[in-house]
Each structure stands twice: as structure tokens, then as C-alpha cells.
Write a protein that holds these residues in place. Structure first.
Motif, PDB file in Angstrom:
ATOM      1  N   HIS A   1       0.860  -1.186   0.000  1.00 18.20           N
ATOM      2  CA  HIS A   1       0.000   0.000   0.000  1.00 18.20           C
ATOM      3  C   HIS A   1       0.891   1.230   0.000  1.00 18.20           C
ATOM      4  O   HIS A   1       1.999   1.201   0.548  1.00 18.20           O
ATOM      5  CB  HIS A   1      -0.909   0.047   1.235  1.00 18.20           C
ATOM      6  CG  HIS A   1      -2.233  -0.601   1.030  1.00 18.20           C
ATOM      7  ND1 HIS A   1      -3.306   0.032   0.438  1.00 18.20           N
ATOM      8  CD2 HIS A   1      -2.655  -1.844   1.339  1.00 18.20           C
ATOM      9  CE1 HIS A   1      -4.340  -0.801   0.393  1.00 18.20           C
ATOM     10  NE2 HIS A   1      -3.971  -1.939   0.938  1.00 18.20           N
TER      11      HIS A   1
ATOM     12  N   LEU B   1      -7.473  -1.213   5.038  1.00 19.23           N
ATOM     13  CA  LEU B   1      -6.769  -1.333   3.768  1.00 19.23           C
ATOM     14  C   LEU B   1      -7.075  -2.699   3.185  1.00 19.23           C
ATOM     15  O   LEU B   1      -7.039  -3.704   3.901  1.00 19.23           O
ATOM     16  CB  LEU B   1      -5.250  -1.197   3.961  1.00 19.23           C
ATOM     17  CG  LEU B   1      -4.742  -0.051   4.835  1.00 19.23           C
ATOM     18  CD1 LEU B   1      -3.210  -0.097   4.924  1.00 19.23           C
ATOM     19  CD2 LEU B   1      -5.196   1.289   4.286  1.00 19.23           C
ATOM     20  N   ASP B   2      -7.344  -2.761   1.886  1.00 16.79           N
ATOM     21  CA  ASP B   2      -7.601  -4.061   1.288  1.00 16.79           C
ATOM     22  C   ASP B   2      -6.285  -4.760   0.959  1.00 16.79           C
ATOM     23  O   ASP B   2      -5.208  -4.192   1.074  1.00 16.79           O
ATOM     24  CB  ASP B   2      -8.507  -3.937   0.060  1.00 16.79           C
ATOM     25  CG  ASP B   2      -7.830  -3.234  -1.114  1.00 16.79           C
ATOM     26  OD1 ASP B   2      -6.611  -2.980  -1.069  1.00 16.79           O
ATOM     27  OD2 ASP B   2      -8.542  -2.933  -2.093  1.00 16.79           O
TER      28      ASP B   2
ATOM     29  N   SER C   1      -5.340  -5.833  -1.959  1.00 15.65           N
ATOM     30  CA  SER C   1      -4.868  -5.598  -3.315  1.00 15.65           C
ATOM     31  C   SER C   1      -3.991  -4.367  -3.446  1.00 15.65           C
ATOM     32  O   SER C   1      -3.367  -4.157  -4.481  1.00 15.65           O
ATOM     33  CB  SER C   1      -6.069  -5.451  -4.260  1.00 15.65           C
ATOM     34  OG  SER C   1      -6.772  -4.255  -3.979  1.00 15.65           O
TER      35      SER C   1
ATOM     36  N   GLY D   1      -5.189  -1.255  -3.213  1.00 14.49           N
ATOM     37  CA  GLY D   1      -5.924  -0.161  -3.806  1.00 14.49           C
ATOM     38  C   GLY D   1      -6.861   0.551  -2.858  1.00 14.49           C
ATOM     39  O   GLY D   1      -6.681   1.720  -2.530  1.00 14.49           O
ATOM     40  N   GLU D   2      -7.880  -0.148  -2.372  1.00 13.02           N
ATOM     41  CA  GLU D   2      -8.957   0.497  -1.640  1.00 13.02           C
ATOM     42  C   GLU D   2      -8.563   0.832  -0.205  1.00 13.02           C
ATOM     43  O   GLU D   2      -7.958   0.023   0.495  1.00 13.02           O
ATOM     44  CB  GLU D   2     -10.194  -0.402  -1.628  1.00 13.02           C
ATOM     45  CG  GLU D   2     -11.413   0.236  -0.994  1.00 13.02           C
ATOM     46  CD  GLU D   2     -12.632  -0.656  -1.074  1.00 13.02           C
ATOM     47  OE1 GLU D   2     -13.611  -0.371  -0.349  1.00 13.02           O
ATOM     48  OE2 GLU D   2     -12.601  -1.630  -1.850  1.00 13.02           O
ATOM     49  N   ILE D   3      -8.951   2.046   0.219  1.00  5.74           N
ATOM     50  CA  ILE D   3      -8.754   2.505   1.595  1.00  5.74           C
ATOM     51  C   ILE D   3     -10.109   2.979   2.116  1.00  5.74           C
ATOM     52  O   ILE D   3     -10.776   3.801   1.486  1.00  5.74           O
ATOM     53  CB  ILE D   3      -7.740   3.654   1.682  1.00  5.74           C
ATOM     54  CG1 ILE D   3      -6.382   3.218   1.129  1.00  5.74           C
ATOM     55  CG2 ILE D   3      -7.590   4.143   3.124  1.00  5.74           C
ATOM     56  CD1 ILE D   3      -5.404   4.355   0.945  1.00  5.74           C
ATOM     57  N   GLU D   4     -10.521   2.452   3.254  1.00  8.12           N
ATOM     58  CA  GLU D   4     -11.767   2.867   3.885  1.00  8.12           C
ATOM     59  C   GLU D   4     -11.444   3.518   5.226  1.00  8.12           C
ATOM     60  O   GLU D   4     -10.958   2.851   6.136  1.00  8.12           O
ATOM     61  CB  GLU D   4     -12.682   1.670   4.100  1.00  8.12           C
ATOM     62  CG  GLU D   4     -13.977   2.013   4.829  1.00  8.12           C
ATOM     63  CD  GLU D   4     -14.792   0.795   5.198  1.00  8.12           C
ATOM     64  OE1 GLU D   4     -15.751   0.947   5.975  1.00  8.12           O
ATOM     65  OE2 GLU D   4     -14.458  -0.311   4.728  1.00  8.12           O
ATOM     66  N   TRP D   5     -11.728   4.806   5.348  1.00 12.41           N
ATOM     67  CA  TRP D   5     -11.459   5.502   6.604  1.00 12.41           C
ATOM     68  C   TRP D   5     -12.572   5.205   7.603  1.00 12.41           C
ATOM     69  O   TRP D   5     -13.747   5.365   7.306  1.00 12.41           O
ATOM     70  CB  TRP D   5     -11.325   7.001   6.360  1.00 12.41           C
ATOM     71  CG  TRP D   5     -10.025   7.331   5.694  1.00 12.41           C
ATOM     72  CD1 TRP D   5      -9.824   7.588   4.372  1.00 12.41           C
ATOM     73  CD2 TRP D   5      -8.746   7.371   6.318  1.00 12.41           C
ATOM     74  NE1 TRP D   5      -8.485   7.791   4.127  1.00 12.41           N
ATOM     75  CE2 TRP D   5      -7.799   7.668   5.303  1.00 12.41           C
ATOM     76  CE3 TRP D   5      -8.301   7.180   7.625  1.00 12.41           C
ATOM     77  CZ2 TRP D   5      -6.433   7.779   5.555  1.00 12.41           C
ATOM     78  CZ3 TRP D   5      -6.947   7.298   7.887  1.00 12.41           C
ATOM     79  CH2 TRP D   5      -6.032   7.595   6.866  1.00 12.41           C
TER      80      TRP D   5
END
Length: 278
Positions: A47, A75-76, A78, A80-84
Motif C-alpha cells: 500500500h 486497507l484491502d 490488493s 488499492g482500496e482505503i476505507e477511513w
């Protein structure tokens, strides 16, 4: 008895603030904190955030939970995706960032926040419970590091790096912290990242000390392990190896291995990395 073999750099890479070493999937991960990077021990970038990344713990449903920027994020896998999940510093009176963090054996995630600059007592520790609720559990800290937990989760160790102290807490089943006692004091360096080994001994990286300490459960200093870098920052144990991150930040003339991620063989076993979520 020699617990640790000869050190070697993991690669040619040098990091301003290597941190957050964790055993993971038969290897290790760590962060380049100020660069916001999560890195595997094969050198691959997992990441790359646009905010500082203090530390991560694996999640039972995949990916990572992270102490990053102003709060907590998912954090995923892969990259890519970040979710706060939460902004914990929205009301901070001084500039601050998240620092170290770790999951405990009961699936909770604990993370510290620290100030930029000289603002004593403005740091704190939070606990993220399995249901996602977040509680601020300790205030009045400055540079909290760790924490580290016993294998059954009944004991937490927390370093206050600015004071040279490691404090021991009993941990109740509901996560409440009880009976704090001074576990260890260091006069010439700052305790930084920590881990507990399979024998229940606590390891601490000593920022500014060129060494690691290994403490018995009663707080006795059992081993001093020299490290060929001025600022060791975190420790992970797995599969007969020990990995130590280091930093160049603040050094006027870094040595050849300052900022390197270092690895050596060891006769000491680690414990499985705890996961957030149970």
C-alpha cells in the motif's frame, strides 16, 4: 547463549522512518511511516498512502486495519482500496499523527497518537473493539509506542518513548486497563516498538541505543542485543528469523545500515500475529 545471529540488511533500501514490523503469512511486513508505505519483506509495496502510516494488523475478513494519518483505516489486500473508519484528531489542539498500533489476542486493535514537535502530554491511546466501537483509553501520553501483549492477552506493555519508560498493565476481559506498574526504565535511549516472544519475554527496540532489550516477565533485563544501526524502531519474530526496522530521520550523518531493515537468525520463537476481528 547467543539468541541472535549476524545481522544483514534485507535489501539496499533505506527508510527515513522504518517502523511497524509484523510477522505475516510466513514472512514479514513493515512500514516506511512518513512515506505512508506498507512493504513486504520481498520489497514489494503493498500500500502507498498519502498520509503517514504508523502500523497495521491483519483483519480476519482480509486486508489490514491501520493506524494512519489522523485516525483508523481499513486497507484491502490488493493495495488499492482505503476505507477511513474514524478521524481521531479532528479536535486536536496541536499538530498530531497516529503512531504505532497492534491487535491483541482477543481481536481488538490498539493504537497511539502523538504530537509533532514538543507538546508533552498531548498523546493518547485508543482501543478499537471487535464491533468497531472506538474508545480513548489513556491520555496524558507524549510518544506512545507498542503496545505489546502477552500471548493470552491478559497483560499489555506500553512504551512512553519520551520518558524512557515501559509500563505494564493488566487487561480485563472487557479490555479495561488495570494496575499500571513501571516495568522497565531506560536512561540512555528511548524504548520504541516491542513484541512478546513465545517464552513470554518482552523485546524492545531502543531508539538511539544501537540495541534491543529482552526482558523477563518480572521486568529483569535478560539480554542486550547489539544492532548495527543507531535507531532501531520495531521488532518481529517468525520462522527462526528476527526482523528489525531502523530510521535515518534526525541523523546528521547516517551510517551504512541506518534506515535499513535488518534481519538475522534467532533461536527464539515468536507468537502468531494477532488479527483484528477475533
Amino acid at each position: 547463549m547467543t539468541l541472535v545471529g549476524e545481522w544483514a540488511p534485507l535489501s539496499d533500501a533505506r527508510y527515513e522512518l522504518g517502523e511497524g514490523a509484523r510477522a505475516s503469512d510466513g514472512g514479514f511486513v513493515f512500514v516506511d511511516l512518513l512515506a505512508g508505505a506498507l512493504i513486504a519483506d520481498d520489497g514489494s509495496m503493498l500500500h502507498n498512502l498519502d498520509v503517514p502510516l504508523g502500523a497495521v494488523a491483519p483483519r480476519t475478513d482480509g486486508g489490514w486495519i491501520a493506524a494512519a494519518g489522523n485516525g483508523i483505516a481499513f486497507l484491502d489486500r490488493s493495495g488499492g482500496e482505503i476505507e477511513w473508519v474514524a478521524d481521531l484528531l479532528v479536535d486536536a489542539l496541536v499538530p498530531m499523527r497516529m503512531n504505532d498500533g497492534v491487535a491483541d489476542p482477543h481481536g481488538r486493535f490498539w493504537a497511539g497518537a502523538m504530537p509533532y514537535g514538543d507538546h508533552p502530554g498531548t498523546g493518547f491511546l485508543v482501543r478499537v473493539d471487535v464491533d468497531g466501537s472506538i474508545r480513548r483509553v489513556l491520555d496524558g501520553l507524549t510518544i506512545p509506542n507498542g503496545p505489546a501483549f502477552s500471548a493470552d492477552g491478559s497483560v499489555m506493555y506500553l512504551a512512553e518513548s519520551s520518558a524512557g519508560l515501559i509500563t505494564r498493565y493488566d487487561v480485563a476481559d472487557n479490555g479495561h486497563l488495570l494496575a499500571p506498574t513501571v516495568f522497565a526504565e531506560v536512561g540512555d535511549a528511548s524504548p520504541d516498538g516491542m513484541t512478546v516472544d513465545a517464552d513470554g519475554y518482552l523485546w524492545s527496540a531502543l531508539w538511539g541505543g544501537h540495541r534491543l532489550h529482552r526482558y523477563a516477565p518480572d521486568g529483569g533485563l535478560e539480554e542486550i542485543v547489539p544492532v548495527p544501526a543507531a535507531q532501531p524502531t520495531s521488532i518481529a519474530l517468525a520462522s527462526g528469523r528476527i526482523l528489525v526496522t531502523t530510521a535515518t530521520t534526525g541523523l546528521d550523518a547516517p551510517g551504512p545500515w541506518d534506515g535499513a531493515t535488518l534481519v538475522a537468525s534467532t533461536t527464539v520463537a515468536g507468537v502468531p500475529t494477532a488479527m483484528f476481528g477475533g
